[in-house]
Scaffold this active site. Structure first.
Site, PDB file in Angstrom:
ATOM      1  N   GLN A 164       0.838  -1.202   0.000  1.00 29.95           N
ATOM      2  CA  GLN A 164       0.000   0.000   0.000  1.00 29.95           C
ATOM      3  C   GLN A 164       0.874   1.253   0.000  1.00 29.95           C
ATOM      4  O   GLN A 164       1.257   1.721  -1.052  1.00 29.95           O
ATOM      5  CB  GLN A 164      -0.969  -0.042   1.180  1.00 29.95           C
ATOM      6  CG  GLN A 164      -1.955  -1.195   1.055  1.00 29.95           C
ATOM      7  CD  GLN A 164      -2.941  -1.281   2.198  1.00 29.95           C
ATOM      8  OE1 GLN A 164      -3.393  -0.284   2.721  1.00 29.95           O
ATOM      9  NE2 GLN A 164      -3.269  -2.488   2.605  1.00 29.95           N
ATOM     10  N   ASP A 165       1.207   1.793   1.170  1.00 34.57           N
ATOM     11  CA  ASP A 165       2.146   2.908   1.158  1.00 34.57           C
ATOM     12  C   ASP A 165       3.349   2.561   2.020  1.00 34.57           C
ATOM     13  O   ASP A 165       3.321   1.572   2.754  1.00 34.57           O
ATOM     14  CB  ASP A 165       1.484   4.230   1.564  1.00 34.57           C
ATOM     15  CG  ASP A 165       0.905   4.233   2.964  1.00 34.57           C
ATOM     16  OD1 ASP A 165       0.802   3.150   3.577  1.00 34.57           O
ATOM     17  OD2 ASP A 165       0.558   5.321   3.453  1.00 34.57           O
ATOM     18  N   PRO A 166       4.431   3.323   1.938  1.00 33.83           N
ATOM     19  CA  PRO A 166       5.657   2.946   2.648  1.00 33.83           C
ATOM     20  C   PRO A 166       5.488   2.982   4.166  1.00 33.83           C
ATOM     21  O   PRO A 166       4.597   3.643   4.706  1.00 33.83           O
ATOM     22  CB  PRO A 166       6.660   4.026   2.196  1.00 33.83           C
ATOM     23  CG  PRO A 166       6.113   4.588   0.934  1.00 33.83           C
ATOM     24  CD  PRO A 166       4.627   4.518   1.083  1.00 33.83           C
TER      25      PRO A 166
END
Length: 216
Positions: A58-60
């Site tokens: 998804q995101d970092p």
């Protein structure tokens, strides 16, 4: 087809100037992960023509000394994130190999594209860079891999990743779906899903070299 051609095609069809301006300001005024030079590391380490597998994140990670541009991976001396620990537990249960480093650079060099759908995040603020343009960019990346590569395994863990299935041609690629490896969902079907052996069995059936998931 190379990444440079893919990027050129995407940027001729979409205007990312607003995202670029936003990120310039964010990196100047906030703490943002990963470091600017690592935003595109997944593409640097996995050439387009070498892709065998895509694992979507998804995101970092939004803590210090973690994110370095590869989904699920953290820097070599960072604390193990719970999702990655569960990925390794399933790896050991599935094919019997034990990994000790939380750094997945070797997977990337094996042809595993470790792709987050959002490539940057503000420190301590999960999802803070959603809807600035990254999703458009990474949707196009997924579409390009589907269109121009053959017999790629797409590993989609959790509902957000599985929403990307619509960009993948299932007539020529394999999709592996299960719950996300996070502690909240790993026991609801991630454990026991055998994604690593399933991937390698498919690659071998198509005449491709299997992924060396274990540390060499």
């Amino acid at each position: 087809m190379k990444w440079s051609e893919v990027f050129h095609d995407i940027t001729t069809r979409h205007d990312f100037q607003a995202m670029h301006d936003f990120l310039e300001k964010e990196y100047t005024t906030q703490t943002v992960y990963p470091d600017k030079q690592n935003i595109y590391q997944a593409f640097d380490l996995t050439p387009f023509e070498d892709i065998k597998v895509v694992i979507l994140g998804q995101d970092p990670y939004h803590g210090p000394n973690q994110a370095h541009g590869l989904a699920f991976s953290v820097q070599p001396h960072a604390k193990f994130p719970p999702s990655l620990r569960n990925m390794y537990q399933e790896l050991e249960n599935d094919i019997g190999c034990h990994r000790t480093s939380p750094h997945l650079q070797d997977w990337a060099r094996e042809g595993v594209l470790l792709l987050n759908t959002v490539l940057t995040v503000r420190q301590g603020e999960a999802h803070s860079h959603r809807n600035i343009g990254w999703e458009t960019f990474t949707d196009e990346i997924i579409q390009a891999v589907s269109n121009y590569r053959e017999h790629v395994v797409f590993i989609l863990w959790g509902r957000p990743a599985q929403q990307k299935e619509r960009f993948i041609d299932t007539s020529k690629h394999l999709i592996i779906k299960s719950p996300h490896p996070s502690p909240l969902s790993a026991f609801r079907g991630f454990f026991g899903s055998k994604p690593y052996s399933t991937t390698n069995n498919y690659l071998k059936s198509k005449g491709k070299t299997p992924v060396q998931w274990c540390e060499s």
